[in-house]
Design a protein around this motif. Structure first.
Motif, PDB file in Angstrom:
ATOM      1  N   TYR A   1      -0.544  -4.747   7.223  1.00 49.42           N
ATOM      2  CA  TYR A   1      -1.207  -3.933   6.205  1.00 49.42           C
ATOM      3  C   TYR A   1      -0.401  -3.959   4.915  1.00 49.42           C
ATOM      4  O   TYR A   1      -0.945  -4.160   3.825  1.00 49.42           O
ATOM      5  CB  TYR A   1      -1.382  -2.498   6.712  1.00 49.42           C
ATOM      6  N   LEU A   2       0.901  -3.784   5.041  1.00 46.95           N
ATOM      7  CA  LEU A   2       1.768  -3.819   3.868  1.00 46.95           C
ATOM      8  C   LEU A   2       1.735  -5.194   3.203  1.00 46.95           C
ATOM      9  O   LEU A   2       1.704  -5.289   1.968  1.00 46.95           O
ATOM     10  CB  LEU A   2       3.200  -3.447   4.247  1.00 46.95           C
ATOM     11  N   LYS A   3       1.690  -6.243   3.986  1.00 47.22           N
ATOM     12  CA  LYS A   3       1.564  -7.592   3.419  1.00 47.22           C
ATOM     13  C   LYS A   3       0.272  -7.716   2.608  1.00 47.22           C
ATOM     14  O   LYS A   3       0.246  -8.356   1.568  1.00 47.22           O
ATOM     15  CB  LYS A   3       1.584  -8.651   4.523  1.00 47.22           C
ATOM     16  N   GLY A   4      -0.791  -7.104   3.093  1.00 46.71           N
ATOM     17  CA  GLY A   4      -2.059  -7.116   2.373  1.00 46.71           C
ATOM     18  C   GLY A   4      -1.953  -6.398   1.039  1.00 46.71           C
ATOM     19  O   GLY A   4      -2.519  -6.843   0.034  1.00 46.71           O
ATOM     20  N   ILE A   5      -1.217  -5.308   1.005  1.00 43.02           N
ATOM     21  CA  ILE A   5      -1.003  -4.583  -0.246  1.00 43.02           C
ATOM     22  C   ILE A   5      -0.185  -5.430  -1.215  1.00 43.02           C
ATOM     23  O   ILE A   5      -0.507  -5.518  -2.407  1.00 43.02           O
ATOM     24  CB  ILE A   5      -0.325  -3.222   0.024  1.00 43.02           C
ATOM     25  N   VAL A   6       0.855  -6.082  -0.702  1.00 47.87           N
ATOM     26  CA  VAL A   6       1.687  -6.943  -1.550  1.00 47.87           C
ATOM     27  C   VAL A   6       0.854  -8.083  -2.128  1.00 47.87           C
ATOM     28  O   VAL A   6       0.975  -8.419  -3.315  1.00 47.87           O
ATOM     29  CB  VAL A   6       2.906  -7.471  -0.765  1.00 47.87           C
TER      30      VAL A   6
ATOM     31  N   SER B   1      -3.693  12.137  -2.517  1.00 47.67           N
ATOM     32  CA  SER B   1      -4.631  11.113  -3.014  1.00 47.67           C
ATOM     33  C   SER B   1      -5.223  10.302  -1.873  1.00 47.67           C
ATOM     34  O   SER B   1      -6.405   9.953  -1.892  1.00 47.67           O
ATOM     35  CB  SER B   1      -3.927  10.169  -3.984  1.00 47.67           C
ATOM     36  N   ILE B   2      -4.404  10.011  -0.877  1.00 45.64           N
ATOM     37  CA  ILE B   2      -4.884   9.241   0.276  1.00 45.64           C
ATOM     38  C   ILE B   2      -5.831  10.090   1.107  1.00 45.64           C
ATOM     39  O   ILE B   2      -6.876   9.610   1.555  1.00 45.64           O
ATOM     40  CB  ILE B   2      -3.707   8.713   1.113  1.00 45.64           C
ATOM     41  N   GLU B   3      -5.486  11.350   1.292  1.00 50.14           N
ATOM     42  CA  GLU B   3      -6.374  12.258   2.023  1.00 50.14           C
ATOM     43  C   GLU B   3      -7.737  12.357   1.336  1.00 50.14           C
ATOM     44  O   GLU B   3      -8.771  12.302   1.999  1.00 50.14           O
ATOM     45  CB  GLU B   3      -5.752  13.646   2.141  1.00 50.14           C
TER      46      GLU B   3
ATOM     47  N   HIS C   1     -14.121  -0.879   6.618  1.00 53.66           N
ATOM     48  CA  HIS C   1     -13.709  -1.948   5.713  1.00 53.66           C
ATOM     49  C   HIS C   1     -13.197  -1.395   4.385  1.00 53.66           C
ATOM     50  O   HIS C   1     -12.444  -2.066   3.682  1.00 53.66           O
ATOM     51  CB  HIS C   1     -14.836  -2.958   5.485  1.00 53.66           C
ATOM     52  N   GLN C   2     -13.546  -0.178   4.058  1.00 53.71           N
ATOM     53  CA  GLN C   2     -13.102   0.424   2.807  1.00 53.71           C
ATOM     54  C   GLN C   2     -11.601   0.703   2.790  1.00 53.71           C
ATOM     55  O   GLN C   2     -11.021   0.829   1.717  1.00 53.71           O
ATOM     56  CB  GLN C   2     -13.862   1.729   2.538  1.00 53.71           C
ATOM     57  N   ILE C   3     -10.979   0.801   3.961  1.00 58.27           N
ATOM     58  CA  ILE C   3      -9.543   1.087   3.983  1.00 58.27           C
ATOM     59  C   ILE C   3      -8.692  -0.167   4.169  1.00 58.27           C
ATOM     60  O   ILE C   3      -7.477  -0.075   4.276  1.00 58.27           O
ATOM     61  CB  ILE C   3      -9.168   2.163   5.038  1.00 58.27           C
ATOM     62  N   GLU C   4      -9.317  -1.323   4.180  1.00 64.09           N
ATOM     63  CA  GLU C   4      -8.553  -2.565   4.203  1.00 64.09           C
ATOM     64  C   GLU C   4      -7.819  -2.703   2.878  1.00 64.09           C
ATOM     65  O   GLU C   4      -8.339  -2.298   1.834  1.00 64.09           O
ATOM     66  CB  GLU C   4      -9.473  -3.756   4.431  1.00 64.09           C
ATOM     67  N   PRO C   5      -6.613  -3.274   2.889  1.00 68.35           N
ATOM     68  CA  PRO C   5      -5.831  -3.391   1.646  1.00 68.35           C
ATOM     69  C   PRO C   5      -6.606  -4.031   0.494  1.00 68.35           C
ATOM     70  O   PRO C   5      -6.497  -3.581  -0.649  1.00 68.35           O
ATOM     71  CB  PRO C   5      -4.635  -4.251   2.046  1.00 68.35           C
ATOM     72  N   LYS C   6      -7.407  -5.032   0.785  1.00 66.93           N
ATOM     73  CA  LYS C   6      -8.140  -5.723  -0.286  1.00 66.93           C
ATOM     74  C   LYS C   6      -9.216  -4.853  -0.921  1.00 66.93           C
ATOM     75  O   LYS C   6      -9.688  -5.156  -2.008  1.00 66.93           O
ATOM     76  CB  LYS C   6      -8.760  -7.020   0.247  1.00 66.93           C
ATOM     77  N   ASN C   7      -9.594  -3.762  -0.268  1.00 71.23           N
ATOM     78  CA  ASN C   7     -10.659  -2.898  -0.785  1.00 71.23           C
ATOM     79  C   ASN C   7     -10.175  -1.560  -1.329  1.00 71.23           C
ATOM     80  O   ASN C   7     -10.986  -0.757  -1.794  1.00 71.23           O
ATOM     81  CB  ASN C   7     -11.695  -2.642   0.317  1.00 71.23           C
ATOM     82  N   LEU C   8      -8.873  -1.299  -1.279  1.00 66.72           N
ATOM     83  CA  LEU C   8      -8.359  -0.019  -1.762  1.00 66.72           C
ATOM     84  C   LEU C   8      -8.514   0.071  -3.280  1.00 66.72           C
ATOM     85  O   LEU C   8      -8.304  -0.912  -3.993  1.00 66.72           O
ATOM     86  CB  LEU C   8      -6.876   0.131  -1.401  1.00 66.72           C
ATOM     87  N   PRO C   9      -8.841   1.246  -3.772  1.00 68.27           N
ATOM     88  CA  PRO C   9      -8.926   1.429  -5.229  1.00 68.27           C
ATOM     89  C   PRO C   9      -7.554   1.233  -5.877  1.00 68.27           C
ATOM     90  O   PRO C   9      -6.524   1.552  -5.276  1.00 68.27           O
ATOM     91  CB  PRO C   9      -9.393   2.875  -5.388  1.00 68.27           C
ATOM     92  N   GLU C  10      -7.543   0.751  -7.098  1.00 69.25           N
ATOM     93  CA  GLU C  10      -6.299   0.506  -7.832  1.00 69.25           C
ATOM     94  C   GLU C  10      -5.428   1.762  -7.920  1.00 69.25           C
ATOM     95  O   GLU C  10      -4.219   1.695  -7.771  1.00 69.25           O
ATOM     96  CB  GLU C  10      -6.606  -0.009  -9.246  1.00 69.25           C
ATOM     97  N   GLU C  11      -6.056   2.904  -8.181  1.00 74.23           N
ATOM     98  CA  GLU C  11      -5.295   4.148  -8.314  1.00 74.23           C
ATOM     99  C   GLU C  11      -4.525   4.458  -7.039  1.00 74.23           C
ATOM    100  O   GLU C  11      -3.410   4.945  -7.083  1.00 74.23           O
ATOM    101  CB  GLU C  11      -6.222   5.344  -8.628  1.00 74.23           C
ATOM    102  N   LEU C  12      -5.146   4.188  -5.909  1.00 74.68           N
ATOM    103  CA  LEU C  12      -4.504   4.449  -4.631  1.00 74.68           C
ATOM    104  C   LEU C  12      -3.351   3.480  -4.389  1.00 74.68           C
ATOM    105  O   LEU C  12      -2.309   3.873  -3.863  1.00 74.68           O
ATOM    106  CB  LEU C  12      -5.536   4.345  -3.500  1.00 74.68           C
TER     107      LEU C  12
END
Length: 85
Positions: free
Chosen positions: A74-79, A4-6, A16-27
Motif C-alpha cells: 500500500y505504501l509503495k502505491g502511495i510512493v 481526514s482519513i476518518e 476501489h476508492q481506498i486503493e492508493p491510486k484512487n485516494l484524493p490528493e488532499e488525503l
C-alpha cells in the motif's frame, strides 16, 4: 486514525476508492506528513480494509505477516503516486 482519513472513509461506498491510486490528493498530503509509525499503522489499516475477508468467527482473517506485506504494498502505491507513475 487521522480525522481526514476518518472523514474520507465515512464517504466511501466501494473498496476501489481506498486503493492508493484512487485516494484524493488532499488525503495523500495528510498521509505523507505522518510520522513513520503512524504512517505504517494507517497503511496497515487501509490495506486490511482492502484485502481482509471477514468471517462470522473472525473479523480479521489476515495473518500479521499478510497485513505487514499488504501495508508495504500500500505504501509503495502511495510512493508511486508521488513519483507520477
Amino acid at each position: 486514525m487521522h480525522k481526514s482519513i476518518e472523514n474520507f472513509l465515512s464517504k466511501v461506498n466501494a473498496l476501489h476508492q481506498i486503493e492508493p491510486k484512487n485516494l484524493p490528493e488532499e488525503l495523500l498530503h495528510v498521509i505523507i506528513k505522518m510520522e513513520p509509525q503512524e504512517l505504517f499503522k494507517t497503511c496497515s489499516q487501509l490495506a486490511t480494509l482492502l484485502h481482509n475477508v471477514p468471517s462470522k468467527e473472525k473479523p480479521i482473517t489476515l495473518s500479521e505477516e499478510e497485513i505487514a506485506f499488504y501495508a508495504q504494498e500500500y505504501l509503495k502505491g502511495i510512493v508511486k503516486r508521488f513519483k507520477g507513475e
